[in-house]
Design an enzyme around this catalytic site. Structure first.
Site, short mmCIF file in Angstrom:
data_model
loop_
_atom_site.label_atom_id
_atom_site.label_comp_id
_atom_site.label_asym_id
_atom_site.label_seq_id
_atom_site.Cartn_x
_atom_site.Cartn_y
_atom_site.Cartn_z
N LYS A 1 -43.77 -8.71 30.90
CA LYS A 1 -44.51 -9.78 30.25
C LYS A 1 -43.99 -9.92 28.83
CE LYS A 1 -49.11 -11.23 28.84
NZ LYS A 1 -50.55 -11.04 29.00
N LYS B 1 -43.23 -12.81 33.60
CA LYS B 1 -44.04 -13.85 32.95
C LYS B 1 -43.54 -14.12 31.55
CE LYS B 1 -48.64 -14.46 31.21
NZ LYS B 1 -49.82 -13.81 30.77
C1 PBG Z 1 -54.18 -11.83 29.00
C2 PBG Z 1 -53.34 -12.89 29.57
C3 PBG Z 1 -52.66 -13.94 28.93
C4 PBG Z 1 -52.11 -14.71 29.94
C5 PBG Z 1 -52.41 -14.11 31.14
N1 PBG Z 1 -53.16 -12.97 30.89
C6 PBG Z 1 -52.58 -14.29 27.50
C7 PBG Z 1 -51.82 -13.48 26.55
O1 PBG Z 1 -51.20 -12.47 26.88
O2 PBG Z 1 -51.86 -13.85 25.38
C8 PBG Z 1 -51.34 -15.99 29.74
C9 PBG Z 1 -51.39 -16.94 30.88
C10 PBG Z 1 -50.94 -18.31 30.56
O3 PBG Z 1 -50.46 -18.63 29.46
O4 PBG Z 1 -51.09 -19.16 31.46
N2 PBG Z 1 -53.53 -10.90 28.24
#
Ligand code: PBG
Length: 331
Positions: free
Chosen positions: A203, A256
């Site tokens: 991520k 992601k």
């Molecule tokens: C929680 C999380 C996030 C997303 C998914 N789980 C936000 C982040 O990490 O700031 C982002 C999903 C999206 O942008 O569609 N940590």
């Protein structure tokens, strides 16, 4: 029209255009196909009843109370979608994110309600603290640091409470070290050895989560997420993250965002051959919606081209806010 006087016929052994001559021919040789059962629909579940509040920066995406979320899942299922990913929007936040593991909080209530009404739908849950902390960080803040190990304790509590409510898959998205192993062990000790883990393994610290933070009210009040989420410049490190999560017991690994990281998806899939998910995130969705609203892009084509590219790169599972629209478009 100007006449072209030419009788040239090239002597070619291969004419690649032959396989593009008709729709039937193109369909016959199509390498990558999409089907609704590979899509996961993310849902933002809030408190209350009869609530269906559109997220300003994400047209077509809503904050839904539990009853509305069930209706949404029912519609999605009717369109062929087999799984949903739940995010919670609690009314109350504190510095340790304690509503993340409250059995009566929106996510836990939604899991039970969906499983009661639609037991065949796979319910996945996002496991993180950022929607639940008043400072908006994904973990416990000590001094000016997001403290890894105390954060993992809290994430484990959240994951266990989701499993206890009936979640099929828990998906830790926090990027703390060691959380997959800790969650696996805690689930097994409590008799949830059939609850799967989909880890947000690679991520990245991405600008494309902007609209999500709008939807979930999870913008950090100070600092950023650079000490836990990955540097967009790195790919070898992504392989180490994925390897570690697999060793700790992840059943599915995720990359992601998706479109800007197709090379990462391909490398992860080729290297590990594990079930690989890609998250087509909020910013990717909102960019398309904004361009479409301006009349600059054809939505159906841009949407399907984006999702096909993610699939072609190697994703087995695509998490996308376009899940329902895409399912209708290909159905
Ligand atoms: C929680 C999380 C996030 C997303 C998914 N789980 C936000 C982040 O990490 O700031 C982002 C999903 C999206 O942008 O569609 N940590």
């Amino acid at each position: 029209m100007t006449q072209i006087h030419t009788h040239t016929t090239l002597k070619l052994t291969k004419r690649l255009r032959r396989l593009r001559t008709s729709a039937a021919m193109r369909a016959l040789v199509q390498e990558t196909r999409l089907s609704p059962d590979m899509f996961v629909l993310p849902l933002f579940v809030c408190e209350g009843e009869g609530v269906r509040r559109e997220v300003t920066s994400m047209p077509g995406v809503h904050n839904l109370s539990v009853d509305e979320a069930v209706l949404e899942v029912e519609r999605a299922k009717g369109e062929g979608i087999g799984s949903v990913l739940l995010f919670g929007i609690p009314d109350r936040k504190d510095d340790i994110g304690s509503l993340a593991y409250d059995p009566e909080a929106p996510v836990q209530s939604a899991i039970r309600a969906i499983k009661r009404t639609l037991p065949d739908v796979l319910v996945m849950t996002d496991v993180c603290l950022c929607e639940y902390t008043d400072h908006g960080h994904c973990g416990i803040v000590i001094g000016d640091e997001i403290a890894n190990d105390p954060s993992v304790d809290q994430l484990v509590r959240a994951a266990v409470s989701h499993a206890a409510a009936g979640a099929d898959i828990v998906a830790p998205s926090d990027m703390m070290d060691g959380r997959v192993g800790a969650i696996r062990q805690a689930l097994d000790e409590r008799g949830f050895n059939q609850t799967a883990i989909m880890s947000y393994a690679a991520k990245y610290c991405s600008a494309f989560y902007g609209p999500f933070r709008d939807a979930a009210g999870s913008t950090p009040q100070f600092g950023d997420r650079k000490t836990h989420q990955m540097d967009p410049a790195n790919v070898r490190e992504a392989l180490r993250e994925v390897e570690q999560d697999i060793e700790e017991g992840a059943d599915i690994v995720m990359v992601k965002p998706a479109l800007p990281y197709l090379d990462v998806i391909a490398r992860v899939k080729d290297t590990f051959g594990y079930p690989t998910a890609a998250y087509h995130v909020s910013g990717e969705y909102s960019m398309l919606k904004a361009a479409v609203r301006n009349g600059w892009l054809d939505e159906r084509r841009a949407m399907l081209e984006s999702l096909t590219a993610i699939r072609r790169a190697g994703a087995d599972i695509i998490i996308t806010y376009y899940a329902r629209e895409a399912a209708r478009a290909i159905g």
